[in-house]
Design a protein around this motif. Sequence first.
Motif, PDB file in Angstrom:
ATOM      1  N   TYR A 155       0.838  -1.197   0.000  1.00 42.96           N
ATOM      2  CA  TYR A 155       0.000   0.000   0.000  1.00 42.96           C
ATOM      3  C   TYR A 155       0.878   1.254   0.000  1.00 42.96           C
ATOM      4  O   TYR A 155       0.662   2.183  -0.787  1.00 42.96           O
ATOM      5  CB  TYR A 155      -0.942  -0.002   1.205  1.00 42.96           C
ATOM      6  N   LYS A 158       2.573   1.806  -3.381  1.00 40.75           N
ATOM      7  CA  LYS A 158       1.614   2.258  -4.396  1.00 40.75           C
ATOM      8  C   LYS A 158       1.222   3.717  -4.181  1.00 40.75           C
ATOM      9  O   LYS A 158       1.000   4.448  -5.142  1.00 40.75           O
ATOM     10  CB  LYS A 158       0.376   1.354  -4.397  1.00 40.75           C
ATOM     11  N   GLU A 159       1.127   4.126  -2.931  1.00 43.44           N
ATOM     12  CA  GLU A 159       0.751   5.513  -2.604  1.00 43.44           C
ATOM     13  C   GLU A 159       1.906   6.498  -2.781  1.00 43.44           C
ATOM     14  O   GLU A 159       1.697   7.627  -3.215  1.00 43.44           O
ATOM     15  CB  GLU A 159       0.229   5.589  -1.171  1.00 43.44           C
ATOM     16  N   HIS A 160       3.121   6.093  -2.426  1.00 42.61           N
ATOM     17  CA  HIS A 160       4.251   7.011  -2.374  1.00 42.61           C
ATOM     18  C   HIS A 160       5.319   6.752  -3.435  1.00 42.61           C
ATOM     19  O   HIS A 160       6.248   7.550  -3.562  1.00 42.61           O
ATOM     20  CB  HIS A 160       4.888   6.973  -0.978  1.00 42.61           C
TER      21      HIS A 160
END
Length: 164
Positions: A155, A158-160
């Motif tokens: 997660y 994918k976000e950063h």
Amino acid sequence: MNKLIMVLGAPNDDNGQLSPIAIDRLYRAFDLATCYSTAKIICTGGKGEHFNNTSKPHYYYAQEFLILKGIPKERFLKGIASTNTVQDFSMSKSFLEKYNPDLLIIITSEFHIERVKLIAEKIIPKIKKFYASVASSLTEEELKPLKEHEKNAVYFLKEHGIKY
């Protein structure tokens, strides 16, 4: 054919005894090294508080395990003294691009494979890869925190994004 087997590191204890996770991966490496008898092997893993407090890098113990199983010492390339999965690939990137294998076989645990794929595809996108995931010999109870960690790590990436 120019195949390269890359075994990703896992913990060992303060005496250099390999964890079940490491042993699971190394048995898969042994099987693949036996099948592909001309493939070179590269092991990853350095030293770090959360996985190896000994004076030698983790890859040393991994190589010794495979050598004791009968894999000739000459098949091993210099290990990668990485401390995490991003470093496994960022520290080996220039070598891998220069070595230019026809196929890079990456060995890791099933619970770790999604994150490995994200990172490898970002850092070494041009190298042809085969991901060999290994079922863990750990119990479901032992796997639960590892799976949760992986879920959070994927997660976060994918976000950063992946920075290296």
